[in-house]
Scaffold this active site. Structure first.
Site, PDB file in Angstrom:
ATOM      1  N   PRO A  84      19.720  59.831 -12.658  1.00 13.30           N
ATOM      2  CA  PRO A  84      18.578  60.819 -12.905  1.00 13.30           C
ATOM      3  C   PRO A  84      18.906  62.228 -12.686  1.00 13.30           C
ATOM      4  CG  PRO A  84      18.683  59.581 -10.631  1.00 13.30           C
ATOM      5  CD  PRO A  84      20.069  59.467 -11.327  1.00 13.30           C
ATOM      6  N   GLU A  85      18.238  62.573 -13.642  1.00 11.82           N
ATOM      7  CA  GLU A  85      18.065  64.247 -13.524  1.00 11.82           C
ATOM      8  C   GLU A  85      16.522  64.765 -13.201  1.00 11.82           C
ATOM      9  OE1 GLU A  85      20.334  66.522 -16.453  1.00 11.82           O
ATOM     10  OE2 GLU A  85      21.918  64.871 -16.797  1.00 11.82           O
TER      11      GLU A  85
END
Length: 276
Positions: free
Chosen positions: A2-3
């Site tokens: 995840p960004e």
DNA sequence: AACAAGACCTGCATGC
DNA sequence: TGCATGCAGGTCTTGT
């Protein structure tokens, strides 16, 4: 994986399932990136979820009684909605059950993710929150702000935009993508990004993140139905992971195509012709 | 003070 | 098949 866009998509997927619901938490393993608060389950038991916010890559699940459940997905964290009789695996570390019989699972093989429970008033001074920089999609993050952040910085521009003390949410993938879009070499020193380059970078960062959020949002409903996972989606990248392939935006005439180098121990992908 | 390197973990693809 | 190697989207801590 995840960004910021993935975390935001998780937030949007989680919100309709949790908002207004009473929840009960079960912790199945006490050691994620750091030990979970030992009384986490007890302190949250039966509380109503008031809302879910995001700060940087942290999800902030607001509970009644001025408590905030902080969640970070680390590198390999995933959130899924599963049936209550679904068999749990060794990496299903935290379970959230709701008063309408839904079950949310936090799954994280590498255990770089974290969970913490803090009082609302203490949140701004939380050790993991205190030093965070601009939200990239906040209008306050503009060209003038970037100029101030980069002035005198001797690290590379890629390292600078990934520095969460300056601007948050930009990880390895979107740093590569934003620099590609802004036509800035990732190797250039941060302080040398001024003038026309600087004026391209802020819009490029906002655009790659916004586009990815839009792509996640559009795929979220189908994806939840298919697998139960919230916030992960296929997204096409211009340069990330495309070493050796032709630059998608220019005819470089060089056989090498997109180049991969290592910066700060992480892979960087860029087009040496287009990005200067 | 600023920066790079090391640390934390597991899973997967690749090559011998 | 087994085993070693390198790689993975994060970020705090340590060392120079």
């Amino acid at each position: 994986m995840p960004e910021l866009p993935e975390v935001e998509t998780v937030r949007r997927g989680l919100l309709p399932m949790l908002e207004g619901r009473r929840i009960w938490i079960e912790t199945r393993r006490p050691d994620l990136r750091f030990p979970l608060p030992p009384d986490l389950a007890l302190r949250c038991a039966g509380r109503t979820v008031l809302g879910i916010d995001r700060r940087a890559k942290y999800l902030m699940i607001r509970l009644e009684g001025d408590l905030v459940l902080m969640l970070h997905l680390g590198m390999s964290g995933r959130i899924a909605m599963v049936p209550t009789d679904h068999p749990l695996g060794p990496h299903d570390h935290v379970i959230i059950d709701t008063d309408d019989d839904r079950r949310i699972v936090f799954h994280d093989p590498r255990r770089f993710g974290m969970l913490d429970l803090v009082e609302t008033g203490a949140l701004p001074m939380h050790r993991l929150i205190r030093h965070l920089g601009y939200e990239p999609l906040d209008p306050a993050f503009d060209g003038a702000a970037l100029d101030r952040l980069l002035a005198g910085k001797r690290c590379s521009i890629k390292a600078a935009i990934m520095d969460q003390r300056l601007v948050v949410g930009v990880g390895n993938i979107y740093a590569c993508e934003a620099l590609f879009r802004a036509r800035i070499s990732p190797k250039r020193s941060a302080a040398s990004v001024v003038g026309v380059r600087a004026s391209r970078l802020v819009p490029a960062i906002k655009a790659v993140l916004s586009d990815a959020i839009a792509a996640g949002g559009s795929s979220l409903r189908d994806y939840v139905q298919a697998s139960g996972e919230l916030g992960y989606f296929q997204h096409r990248f211009a340069v990330y992971g495309r070493a050796g392939q032709p630059c998608p935006a220019c005819d470089c005439g060089q056989p090498e195509g997109v180049r991969r180098i290592i910066q700060q121990g992480r892979s960087t992908f860029y087009c040496p012709t287009r990005q200067r």
